[in-house]
Design a protein around this motif. Sequence first.
Motif, PDB file in Angstrom:
ATOM      1  N   GLN A  29       0.822  -1.205   0.000  1.00 61.95           N
ATOM      2  CA  GLN A  29       0.000   0.000   0.000  1.00 61.95           C
ATOM      3  C   GLN A  29       0.861   1.262   0.000  1.00 61.95           C
ATOM      4  O   GLN A  29       0.562   2.232  -0.699  1.00 61.95           O
ATOM      5  CB  GLN A  29      -0.928   0.002   1.224  1.00 61.95           C
ATOM      6  CG  GLN A  29      -2.028  -1.040   1.171  1.00 61.95           C
ATOM      7  CD  GLN A  29      -2.919  -0.881  -0.045  1.00 61.95           C
ATOM      8  OE1 GLN A  29      -3.447   0.193  -0.316  1.00 61.95           O
ATOM      9  NE2 GLN A  29      -3.085  -1.956  -0.799  1.00 61.95           N
ATOM     10  N   ILE A  30       1.927   1.246   0.784  1.00 66.80           N
ATOM     11  CA  ILE A  30       2.828   2.403   0.806  1.00 66.80           C
ATOM     12  C   ILE A  30       3.568   2.513  -0.520  1.00 66.80           C
ATOM     13  O   ILE A  30       3.770   3.600  -1.058  1.00 66.80           O
ATOM     14  CB  ILE A  30       3.854   2.288   1.953  1.00 66.80           C
ATOM     15  CG1 ILE A  30       3.148   2.135   3.287  1.00 66.80           C
ATOM     16  CG2 ILE A  30       4.754   3.521   2.004  1.00 66.80           C
ATOM     17  CD1 ILE A  30       4.057   1.697   4.402  1.00 66.80           C
ATOM     18  N   GLY A  31       3.967   1.347  -1.046  1.00 65.04           N
ATOM     19  CA  GLY A  31       4.680   1.335  -2.321  1.00 65.04           C
ATOM     20  C   GLY A  31       3.878   1.970  -3.443  1.00 65.04           C
ATOM     21  O   GLY A  31       4.436   2.617  -4.331  1.00 65.04           O
ATOM     22  N   LYS A  32       2.562   1.819  -3.390  1.00 67.46           N
ATOM     23  CA  LYS A  32       1.709   2.433  -4.412  1.00 67.46           C
ATOM     24  C   LYS A  32       1.822   3.952  -4.388  1.00 67.46           C
ATOM     25  O   LYS A  32       1.706   4.610  -5.420  1.00 67.46           O
ATOM     26  CB  LYS A  32       0.247   2.032  -4.186  1.00 67.46           C
ATOM     27  CG  LYS A  32      -0.065   0.580  -4.515  1.00 67.46           C
ATOM     28  CD  LYS A  32      -1.533   0.293  -4.258  1.00 67.46           C
ATOM     29  CE  LYS A  32      -1.876  -1.154  -4.550  1.00 67.46           C
ATOM     30  NZ  LYS A  32      -3.312  -1.441  -4.266  1.00 67.46           N
ATOM     31  N   LYS A  33       2.041   4.492  -3.194  1.00 71.27           N
ATOM     32  CA  LYS A  33       2.113   5.948  -3.068  1.00 71.27           C
ATOM     33  C   LYS A  33       3.385   6.511  -3.690  1.00 71.27           C
ATOM     34  O   LYS A  33       3.443   7.690  -4.035  1.00 71.27           O
ATOM     35  CB  LYS A  33       2.026   6.347  -1.590  1.00 71.27           C
ATOM     36  CG  LYS A  33       1.796   7.842  -1.387  1.00 71.27           C
ATOM     37  CD  LYS A  33       1.608   8.200   0.066  1.00 71.27           C
ATOM     38  CE  LYS A  33       1.419   9.712   0.206  1.00 71.27           C
ATOM     39  NZ  LYS A  33       1.253  10.140   1.603  1.00 71.27           N
ATOM     40  N   ILE A  34       4.412   5.659  -3.838  1.00 68.64           N
ATOM     41  CA  ILE A  34       5.653   6.122  -4.464  1.00 68.64           C
ATOM     42  C   ILE A  34       5.377   6.596  -5.888  1.00 68.64           C
ATOM     43  O   ILE A  34       5.965   7.573  -6.361  1.00 68.64           O
ATOM     44  CB  ILE A  34       6.712   4.994  -4.468  1.00 68.64           C
ATOM     45  CG1 ILE A  34       7.086   4.616  -3.031  1.00 68.64           C
ATOM     46  CG2 ILE A  34       7.961   5.426  -5.235  1.00 68.64           C
ATOM     47  CD1 ILE A  34       8.033   3.441  -2.936  1.00 68.64           C
ATOM     48  N   LYS A  35       4.462   5.908  -6.569  1.00 70.39           N
ATOM     49  CA  LYS A  35       4.131   6.261  -7.949  1.00 70.39           C
ATOM     50  C   LYS A  35       3.491   7.641  -8.048  1.00 70.39           C
ATOM     51  O   LYS A  35       3.529   8.269  -9.102  1.00 70.39           O
ATOM     52  CB  LYS A  35       3.182   5.214  -8.539  1.00 70.39           C
ATOM     53  CG  LYS A  35       3.775   3.812  -8.618  1.00 70.39           C
ATOM     54  CD  LYS A  35       2.760   2.833  -9.181  1.00 70.39           C
ATOM     55  CE  LYS A  35       3.326   1.422  -9.241  1.00 70.39           C
ATOM     56  NZ  LYS A  35       2.331   0.450  -9.762  1.00 70.39           N
ATOM     57  N   GLU A  36       2.880   8.101  -6.947  1.00 73.17           N
ATOM     58  CA  GLU A  36       2.208   9.397  -6.970  1.00 73.17           C
ATOM     59  C   GLU A  36       3.197  10.559  -6.921  1.00 73.17           C
ATOM     60  O   GLU A  36       2.856  11.682  -7.268  1.00 73.17           O
ATOM     61  CB  GLU A  36       1.237   9.505  -5.786  1.00 73.17           C
ATOM     62  CG  GLU A  36       0.136   8.446  -5.798  1.00 73.17           C
ATOM     63  CD  GLU A  36      -0.699   8.483  -4.534  1.00 73.17           C
ATOM     64  OE1 GLU A  36      -0.521   9.436  -3.740  1.00 73.17           O
ATOM     65  OE2 GLU A  36      -1.517   7.574  -4.328  1.00 73.17           O
ATOM     66  N   GLY A  37       4.402  10.294  -6.443  1.00 67.98           N
ATOM     67  CA  GLY A  37       5.404  11.355  -6.332  1.00 67.98           C
ATOM     68  C   GLY A  37       6.696  10.962  -7.022  1.00 67.98           C
ATOM     69  O   GLY A  37       6.704  10.325  -8.074  1.00 67.98           O
ATOM     70  N   LYS A  38       7.804  11.312  -6.398  1.00 68.00           N
ATOM     71  CA  LYS A  38       9.115  10.995  -6.946  1.00 68.00           C
ATOM     72  C   LYS A  38       9.623   9.687  -6.355  1.00 68.00           C
ATOM     73  O   LYS A  38       9.298   9.333  -5.228  1.00 68.00           O
ATOM     74  CB  LYS A  38      10.101  12.126  -6.629  1.00 68.00           C
ATOM     75  CG  LYS A  38       9.723  13.468  -7.252  1.00 68.00           C
ATOM     76  CD  LYS A  38      10.726  14.540  -6.860  1.00 68.00           C
ATOM     77  CE  LYS A  38      10.352  15.887  -7.465  1.00 68.00           C
ATOM     78  NZ  LYS A  38      11.300  16.955  -7.060  1.00 68.00           N
ATOM     79  N   THR A  39      10.458   8.993  -7.136  1.00 64.48           N
ATOM     80  CA  THR A  39      11.024   7.733  -6.650  1.00 64.48           C
ATOM     81  C   THR A  39      11.918   7.972  -5.444  1.00 64.48           C
ATOM     82  O   THR A  39      11.882   7.229  -4.462  1.00 64.48           O
ATOM     83  CB  THR A  39      11.825   7.041  -7.771  1.00 64.48           C
ATOM     84  OG1 THR A  39      10.966   6.851  -8.896  1.00 64.48           O
ATOM     85  CG2 THR A  39      12.352   5.695  -7.301  1.00 64.48           C
ATOM     86  N   ILE A  40      12.738   9.022  -5.526  1.00 59.80           N
ATOM     87  CA  ILE A  40      13.578   9.389  -4.386  1.00 59.80           C
ATOM     88  C   ILE A  40      12.749  10.290  -3.479  1.00 59.80           C
ATOM     89  O   ILE A  40      12.646  11.496  -3.696  1.00 59.80           O
ATOM     90  CB  ILE A  40      14.859  10.110  -4.849  1.00 59.80           C
ATOM     91  CG1 ILE A  40      15.663   9.207  -5.782  1.00 59.80           C
ATOM     92  CG2 ILE A  40      15.703  10.527  -3.653  1.00 59.80           C
ATOM     93  CD1 ILE A  40      16.903   9.859  -6.350  1.00 59.80           C
ATOM     94  N   SER A  41      12.139   9.691  -2.490  1.00 60.70           N
ATOM     95  CA  SER A  41      11.230  10.443  -1.629  1.00 60.70           C
ATOM     96  C   SER A  41      11.176   9.820  -0.245  1.00 60.70           C
ATOM     97  O   SER A  41      11.665   8.711  -0.018  1.00 60.70           O
ATOM     98  CB  SER A  41       9.821  10.460  -2.237  1.00 60.70           C
ATOM     99  OG  SER A  41       9.275   9.154  -2.237  1.00 60.70           O
TER     100      SER A  41
END
Length: 361
Positions: A29-41
Motif C-alpha cells: 500500500q505504501i509502495g503504491k504511493k511512491i508512484k504518486e510522487g518521486k522515486t527518491i522520496s
Amino acid sequence: MIFQISLEHDLLLLFHYFAIFTLIYLVFQIGKKIKEGKTISMTTGFTVYMISYTIFVYFTGIPAIYPDLMKFFVNYIFLVMNIYILGMITYIFFSELEDNLYKKDESKMRKFNYPLTIVSLIGFSIFVILGLFGIYDPIVSFFIVIIPFIIATDKIIRRFANLEVVKRVEPGRWFYTGLTLTGISNAISSFWMLIGEWFLIIRYITVIVGSLLMVYGWRLLPNLSELGWMRKMEQLFVIHSMSSSLLFRYDFKTKQEESNFDSDLAGSAMGGVDMLLSEILENKGHIKEIEHEDKKLFFSNGKYTTSILITEGHSDEFRYRLDMFELNFEKEFGEKQLKKFSGEITSFNQADGLIREFFSH
C-alpha cells in the motif's frame, strides 16, 4: 494441559503469520504511493523501513514458535537488528534528502544538510562496534536512532501545518499513536520469556494495530513534491449558476485574521462576471481563467454550478483538480438539490469530503 499448550501455540502461530501478512500488505500500500510522487522520496524511505520492520517482526517471533531454531535465532539476531536499524536510517536519510531537494527549489539550502542521518549513523556505529565485541546494547543505540526518526517525521508533518486539508485529518495523531504501539510491541518481544508465550499474542496485536495506524497516518500526508502547488491555493467558491448564490466556500490556508470582506457577495460577484460576459459577447462559452497581478482565478462550469479556485500563481494541477471537483460536486448533490435550489445551503457543507479527495494528494 497438553491441549492448552497446543492451543496457545496455535494461536501464537496464527497471530504471527497474520501480523506478517498484514505488514506485507501495508508495504504494498505504501509502495503504491511512491508512484504518486518521486522515486527518491520520504515515501520510498518509509517503505524500506516497513520492509525492515517486517523482517524484524518475523525473526523475533521464531524462538517462541519454532524452539528448535533457537540456535539459528541467536546466530542471526544481530544481523536482523542491523537490518532493522538500517531501515530506520534509510527512512531518515530519504526524508532529509527530499526535504533538501525541496529547499533547493526554494533556494533555502543549508551547508549542513543531513544532521539527523549523521546522528542516527553514530548510534548505529555504536551498536555495531559493541556487537563485534559481544556486547549487545540495543536500547541505547535504538534510542539514538529513534529520536532522529521521530524528528524527521515531525519535520515532514510540520511542512503541511498551514494546510487545512492536512490539519483537519491530523495525520500526526494517527502516525505517532501507531509508532508508540509498535514501540510497545518491540518491548514485549524482549520480555516475553519472563511472562509467557501468551504475552506475545498481545505483541502481535500491537504490531497489527500500530502498523495500520502508522500507514493510515502516512497516507493522509501528501507527497512533499506536491507541496508547492498545494501551498498556492487560497480559496474555493461554488456558485449556483441560476441564482448566483454562494453554495460553498473553502479556505485552504489558516489565516491569522478573519477576512473582512463579504464572502457571499464576493462569490456571487465572481459568478456574475461569467454570466455578464456571456451576455455581452453573445457567446454560450464560459470564462476559464482570470489573472490579476499575482493572483489567478480558475473557473470550472457544470450544469448547475460554477466552481472558482483562487490561487497564487499557476500550476497544471489546478485545472484538472478543479474540473474533477466540479464534476463530483454536481454528482454528489444531484439534480434535486441543485436544479430546484431553495436557498438552503447547509447540506453543501458535506463537500469538505470532496476537498480532501481532490485537493489533498
